[in-house]
Design a protein around this motif. Structure first.
Motif, PDB file in Angstrom:
ATOM      1  N   LEU A  48      39.392  47.421  46.318  1.00  0.00           N
ATOM      2  CA  LEU A  48      39.650  47.943  47.667  1.00  0.00           C
ATOM      3  C   LEU A  48      38.719  49.085  48.047  1.00  0.00           C
ATOM      4  O   LEU A  48      38.647  49.466  49.221  1.00  0.00           O
ATOM      5  N   GLU A  49      37.997  49.634  47.108  1.00  0.00           N
ATOM      6  CA  GLU A  49      37.188  50.821  47.392  1.00  0.00           C
ATOM      7  C   GLU A  49      35.745  50.435  47.722  1.00  0.00           C
ATOM      8  O   GLU A  49      35.071  49.752  46.951  1.00  0.00           O
ATOM      9  N   CYS A  50      35.305  50.893  48.886  1.00  0.00           N
ATOM     10  CA  CYS A  50      33.918  50.661  49.302  1.00  0.00           C
ATOM     11  C   CYS A  50      33.018  51.780  48.778  1.00  0.00           C
ATOM     12  O   CYS A  50      33.490  52.876  48.455  1.00  0.00           O
ATOM     13  N   SER A  51      31.728  51.512  48.719  1.00  0.00           N
ATOM     14  CA  SER A  51      30.772  52.516  48.263  1.00  0.00           C
ATOM     15  C   SER A  51      29.569  52.527  49.200  1.00  0.00           C
ATOM     16  O   SER A  51      29.261  51.528  49.860  1.00  0.00           O
ATOM     17  N   GLU A  75      26.935  50.712  53.529  1.00  0.00           N
ATOM     18  CA  GLU A  75      28.241  50.620  52.877  1.00  0.00           C
ATOM     19  C   GLU A  75      28.473  49.191  52.384  1.00  0.00           C
ATOM     20  O   GLU A  75      28.261  48.232  53.114  1.00  0.00           O
ATOM     21  N   THR A  76      28.869  49.086  51.149  1.00  0.00           N
ATOM     22  CA  THR A  76      29.236  47.773  50.597  1.00  0.00           C
ATOM     23  C   THR A  76      30.681  47.815  50.116  1.00  0.00           C
ATOM     24  O   THR A  76      31.156  48.839  49.574  1.00  0.00           O
ATOM     25  N   CYS A  77      31.359  46.701  50.325  1.00  0.00           N
ATOM     26  CA  CYS A  77      32.773  46.614  49.961  1.00  0.00           C
ATOM     27  C   CYS A  77      33.002  45.402  49.061  1.00  0.00           C
ATOM     28  O   CYS A  77      32.253  44.415  49.134  1.00  0.00           O
ATOM     29  N   PRO A  78      34.024  45.434  48.222  1.00  0.00           N
ATOM     30  CA  PRO A  78      34.277  44.325  47.299  1.00  0.00           C
ATOM     31  C   PRO A  78      34.406  42.982  47.996  1.00  0.00           C
ATOM     32  O   PRO A  78      33.953  41.960  47.474  1.00  0.00           O
ATOM     33  N   TRP A  79      35.030  42.943  49.188  1.00  0.00           N
ATOM     34  CA  TRP A  79      35.233  41.669  49.884  1.00  0.00           C
ATOM     35  C   TRP A  79      33.930  41.059  50.408  1.00  0.00           C
ATOM     36  O   TRP A  79      33.876  39.882  50.736  1.00  0.00           O
ATOM     37  N   ASP A  80      32.868  41.886  50.445  1.00  0.00           N
ATOM     38  CA  ASP A  80      31.575  41.342  50.891  1.00  0.00           C
ATOM     39  C   ASP A  80      31.014  40.330  49.888  1.00  0.00           C
ATOM     40  O   ASP A  80      30.160  39.508  50.237  1.00  0.00           O
ATOM     41  N   LYS A  81      31.515  40.386  48.650  1.00  0.00           N
ATOM     42  CA  LYS A  81      31.000  39.484  47.620  1.00  0.00           C
ATOM     43  C   LYS A  81      31.666  38.114  47.641  1.00  0.00           C
ATOM     44  O   LYS A  81      31.267  37.215  46.905  1.00  0.00           O
ATOM     45  N   ILE A  82      32.703  37.966  48.469  1.00  0.00           N
ATOM     46  CA  ILE A  82      33.391  36.680  48.548  1.00  0.00           C
ATOM     47  C   ILE A  82      32.543  35.728  49.384  1.00  0.00           C
ATOM     48  O   ILE A  82      32.245  36.015  50.554  1.00  0.00           O
ATOM     49  N   GLY A  95      38.168  40.209  43.692  1.00  0.00           N
ATOM     50  CA  GLY A  95      37.287  40.219  42.529  1.00  0.00           C
ATOM     51  C   GLY A  95      37.800  39.288  41.455  1.00  0.00           C
ATOM     52  O   GLY A  95      38.666  38.445  41.692  1.00  0.00           O
ATOM     53  N   SER A  96      37.255  39.438  40.276  1.00  0.00           N
ATOM     54  CA  SER A  96      37.622  38.560  39.165  1.00  0.00           C
ATOM     55  C   SER A  96      39.072  38.780  38.741  1.00  0.00           C
ATOM     56  O   SER A  96      39.603  39.898  38.794  1.00  0.00           O
ATOM     57  N   TRP A  97      39.685  37.698  38.294  1.00  0.00           N
ATOM     58  CA  TRP A  97      41.055  37.748  37.786  1.00  0.00           C
ATOM     59  C   TRP A  97      41.136  38.703  36.607  1.00  0.00           C
ATOM     60  O   TRP A  97      40.256  38.735  35.750  1.00  0.00           O
ATOM     61  N   MET A  98      42.173  39.529  36.573  1.00  0.00           N
ATOM     62  CA  MET A  98      42.385  40.475  35.480  1.00  0.00           C
ATOM     63  C   MET A  98      43.499  39.980  34.575  1.00  0.00           C
ATOM     64  O   MET A  98      44.599  39.691  35.047  1.00  0.00           O
TER      65      MET A  98
END
Length: 499
Positions: free
Chosen positions: A258-261, A275-282, A360-363
């Motif tokens: 959930l945290e963008c950087s 700014e990049t966010c985790p959901w951008d990788k989907i 992201g990847s399954w934990m």
């Protein structure tokens, strides 16, 4: 005519003649008013012979002490067997002797640390055995206990039927002799509460009465848990119910995905912040219409905490509220088991984090109960050995992306939490291999399914602790339960050390 105080095992004189009390507990008298207690080595014949008329003495003496040798230094409610099927003592044992003369009545009671009465009865508890017969009783227990079968384990066997054949009639408690008093820790309402014995100082008192005169002896002793501190049990024999309090230590493991950087991009004077966010990788091709990526938590730590507690209470309980697992059997009688999990740092299990994960990847979840053999700890796309992970929204698996809804993940998370916390229960009862090997269904080294792994049963309860060869649909998760032998281990884990 002389009067000499009785000393067990010594030749003495008293009013009416001479007599001797043997070290085995037999009593012989050379007086004309003879009192004799007779028994055979094999314990088959046992009778008391007493001449009607005058007693040896109008007086009486009693002795009383706690028996704490190797066979009686610990206590397990119901005598639940240990993991390897070894016998466990189910009773406090007290030595009691009556000398000089018979009495009218005898009272036995146990006081709590605060002085209140825990148990009291006149003419003694259910089981009293003459001291001389105790070695034979111990041998019979060893000889008659069923041989343990790991494929069909019996956790509680009918040891009391062995005791009953040695039991002394209540009318004999008031007659001269040496006895062992057995008390199973249940109060006068047939209830047992293990918390009343943990780190407590107790007092047992025996009072003999004759012709309005009383004599009392008391013994102080202490008890404490011998295995773990994080479980208490309350047992109600009348209502056939066991309540287990399970203290867990749940920590907020935060959120992943959930945290963008932000970082600088470009060259020389044309650099700018990006700014990049985790959901951008989907990948766009994986997005489901009407289901955008999650950008905030949909379950708080408090929500995950409640799901964990609910999962433990349901999947480790065996009662009418469970879809498949309704009870445990105690010598053929059905007892409902209700678990009450509490999140606390006091006298609790090792801490375990609750992690929210999305985009992201399954934990993979894990527990300190398995960390002994493989102490790897990671987050992201690595295994977390000390966390229960809530995977929701867009999750990447080895075969691609999938969208997990809260409704389905709530069900799976509750089952996963019960499984992971269950590892510490299994480790405490059966050892690390039993726990980390998922009860034999997993290769301990590779953590892959072993040749003992099976498909999940299509009917009835599903053991929550092993691995299965096939996937268990969310719709089938309500059938998942801790096995009867593992739930009974909660009772065994309250084993007491008697000091």
């Amino acid at each position: 005519m002389s009067r000499t105080r009785i000393i067990q095992g010594k030749y003495i004189k008293t009013v009416g003649g001479d007599y001797n009390i043997s070290s085995e507990g037999n009593i012989f008298s050379s007086a004309s008013g003879e009192v004799r207690e007779k028994g055979t080595d094999n314990g088959v014949l046992y009778n008391t012979y007493e001449r009607l008329g005058n007693e040896i003495s109008e007086d009486f003496e009693i002795s009383f002490s706690l028996k704490k040798d190797s066979g009686y230094s610990t206590l397990v409610p119901f005598g639940v067997l240990d993991f390897e099927g070894n016998y466990e003592n189910a009773n406090f044992a007290f030595n009691y002797s009556l000398m000089l003369g018979n009495i009218d009545s005898l009272e036995f009671k146990v006081l709590n640390e605060d002085g209140s009465t825990l148990f009291a009865i006149t003419n003694l508890p259910d089981i009293v055995v003459t001291a001389r017969r105790l070695p034979k009783l111990s041998k019979d227990i060893s000889d008659k206990k069923p041989e343990y079968d790991f494929s069909n384990p019996i956790r509680v066997w009918d040891w009391k039927s062995i005791f009953n054949s040695y039991n002394t009639p209540s009318s004999d408690y008031t007659k001269i002799g040496s006895y062992i008093i057995f008390w199973d820790g249940f109060d006068n309402e047939n209830k047992y509460d293990s918390s009343k014995f943990n780190n407590k100082k107790l007092k047992a008192i025996i009072t003999a009465s004759k012709n309005g005169r009383q004599k009392s002896k008391e013994v102080e002793f202490s008890t404490n848990y011998d295995e773990v501190e994080w479980v208490d049990v309350k047992i109600d024999k009348n209502n056939k119910k066991i309540d287990a309090t399970l203290r867990v230590n749940l920590k907020d493991g935060g959120a992943e995905g959930l945290e963008c950087s932000s970082h600088l991009s470009g060259m020389r004077d044309e650099t700018h912040w990006v700014e990049t966010c985790p959901w951008d990788k989907i990948p766009a091709s994986e997005l489901v219409p009407g289901k955008p990526p999650l950008r905030t938590r949909t379950r708080s730590f408090a929500d995950l905490e409640k799901l964990t507690i609910d999962g433990l209470n349901y999947h480790w309980g065996r009662n009418k509220n469970h879809a498949a697992a309704k009870d445990v059997k105690i010598v053929g009688e059905a007892y409902e088991v209700y678990v009450n999990a509490i999140n606390t740092t006091e006298k609790s299990m090792d801490d375990i984090s609750l992690v929210y994960n999305t985009n992201g990847s399954w934990m993979r979840s894990g527990n300190p109960g398995t960390a002994t053999l493989n102490p790897i700890s990671w987050v992201g796309n690595m295994i977390s050995r000390e966390a229960v992970c809530y995977n929701v929204g867009y999750i990447k698996y080895s075969n691609g992306w999938s969208y997990e809804t809260e409704n389905n993940e709530d069900v799976e998370f509750k089952e996963t939490a019960a499984h992971e916390v269950g590892h510490e229960i299994l480790k405490s009862y059966g050892g690390t291999v039993y726990s980390y090997g998922h009860k034999g269904s997993v290769n301990v080294v590779t953590q892959s399914n072993s040749d003992r792994s099976t498909n999940y049963p299509t009917t009835g309860e599903i053991d929550i602790m092993p691995y299965y060869n096939n996937y268990i649909p969310v719709s089938e998760r309500r059938r998942m339960s801790a096995a009867e032998k593992d739930v009974l281990s909660l009772v065994w884990l309250t084993k007491l050390k008697i000091n």
